[in-house]
Write a protein that holds these residues in place. Sequence first.
Motif, short mmCIF file in Angstrom:
data_model
loop_
_atom_site.label_atom_id
_atom_site.label_comp_id
_atom_site.label_asym_id
_atom_site.label_seq_id
_atom_site.Cartn_x
_atom_site.Cartn_y
_atom_site.Cartn_z
N SER A 35 -56.07 70.35 52.40
CA SER A 35 -57.20 69.71 53.09
C SER A 35 -57.84 70.59 54.16
O SER A 35 -58.37 70.10 55.15
CB SER A 35 -56.76 68.38 53.71
OG SER A 35 -56.18 67.54 52.74
N LEU A 38 -61.07 69.83 56.57
CA LEU A 38 -61.27 68.40 56.80
C LEU A 38 -60.73 68.01 58.17
O LEU A 38 -59.74 68.59 58.64
CB LEU A 38 -60.55 67.57 55.73
CG LEU A 38 -61.04 67.75 54.30
CD1 LEU A 38 -60.26 66.84 53.35
CD2 LEU A 38 -62.53 67.48 54.19
N SER A 40 -58.74 65.78 60.84
CA SER A 40 -57.51 65.03 60.79
C SER A 40 -56.96 64.90 62.21
O SER A 40 -57.59 65.34 63.16
CB SER A 40 -56.50 65.76 59.89
OG SER A 40 -55.40 64.93 59.62
N VAL A 77 -49.15 57.10 56.60
CA VAL A 77 -50.19 57.59 55.70
C VAL A 77 -49.49 58.39 54.62
O VAL A 77 -48.66 59.24 54.93
CB VAL A 77 -51.20 58.49 56.44
CG1 VAL A 77 -52.23 59.05 55.48
CG2 VAL A 77 -51.86 57.75 57.58
N GLU A 78 -49.80 58.11 53.37
CA GLU A 78 -49.17 58.84 52.27
C GLU A 78 -50.19 59.80 51.66
O GLU A 78 -51.27 59.38 51.25
CB GLU A 78 -48.67 57.87 51.23
CG GLU A 78 -47.58 56.96 51.78
CD GLU A 78 -47.09 55.96 50.77
OE1 GLU A 78 -46.03 56.21 50.17
OE2 GLU A 78 -47.81 54.96 50.58
N PHE A 79 -49.83 61.07 51.64
CA PHE A 79 -50.69 62.08 51.04
C PHE A 79 -49.98 62.61 49.81
O PHE A 79 -48.92 63.23 49.90
CB PHE A 79 -50.96 63.22 52.03
CG PHE A 79 -51.72 64.37 51.42
CD1 PHE A 79 -53.06 64.23 51.07
CD2 PHE A 79 -51.09 65.58 51.18
CE1 PHE A 79 -53.76 65.29 50.50
CE2 PHE A 79 -51.79 66.65 50.61
CZ PHE A 79 -53.12 66.49 50.27
N GLU A 81 -50.86 64.73 46.26
CA GLU A 81 -51.85 65.54 45.55
C GLU A 81 -51.22 66.08 44.27
O GLU A 81 -50.13 66.64 44.31
CB GLU A 81 -52.32 66.69 46.45
CG GLU A 81 -53.33 67.59 45.79
CD GLU A 81 -53.68 68.78 46.69
OE1 GLU A 81 -54.86 68.88 47.06
OE2 GLU A 81 -52.78 69.58 47.00
N THR A 129 -59.57 63.66 56.22
CA THR A 129 -58.46 63.55 55.29
C THR A 129 -58.34 62.10 54.81
O THR A 129 -58.77 61.17 55.50
CB THR A 129 -57.14 63.99 55.95
OG1 THR A 129 -56.94 63.26 57.15
CG2 THR A 129 -57.14 65.48 56.23
N ALA A 130 -57.75 61.93 53.64
CA ALA A 130 -57.58 60.61 53.05
C ALA A 130 -56.76 59.70 53.98
O ALA A 130 -55.75 60.12 54.54
CB ALA A 130 -56.87 60.73 51.70
N GLY A 131 -57.23 58.48 54.15
CA GLY A 131 -56.51 57.49 54.95
C GLY A 131 -56.82 57.53 56.44
O GLY A 131 -56.44 56.62 57.18
#
Length: 149
Positions: A35, A38, A40, A77-79, A81, A129-131
């Motif tokens: 990421s 991005l 965060s 938060v779960e990342f 990929e 970032t996601a989430g």
Amino acid sequence: MTDDRLYPTRPILAASVAVIRDGRILLTARGKPPSEGLFSLPGGMVETGETLAETALRELREEVGVKAELIGLIAPVEFIERDEKGHIRHHVVIAAHAARWVSGEPQTGPEAKEIRWVTERDIADLPMTAGLAGILAQVFRLARMDSDA
């Protein structure tokens, strides 16, 4: 100690922290993959014998030079990929915390190539970032309740 962040054999545990100062939250643009670029929260991997809270505050000091006082745990938060073949490239579970700024002006570095103190309106078009949007919404609510007290 092995570093199995890429194609790990099990999920990796990390912690991050949303620092609140004058109604704004500190965000950093990631300087390294995954990421990269991005926005965060400052954070990183939990070291053996370290609590999630200790990790969040240590990473904040190491990454941007800021000290803060924890308010509490916000959410995990779960990342996850996958690569083009469907194999797990990254799997990190991040314990996101909220904290009040205590001291230090944030500095950029290898892990934080850009720094911003953001309001809720600032994040609408920010690449994140996601989430992160959900975490920030919870922290902004907490900041409003904290300022009303």
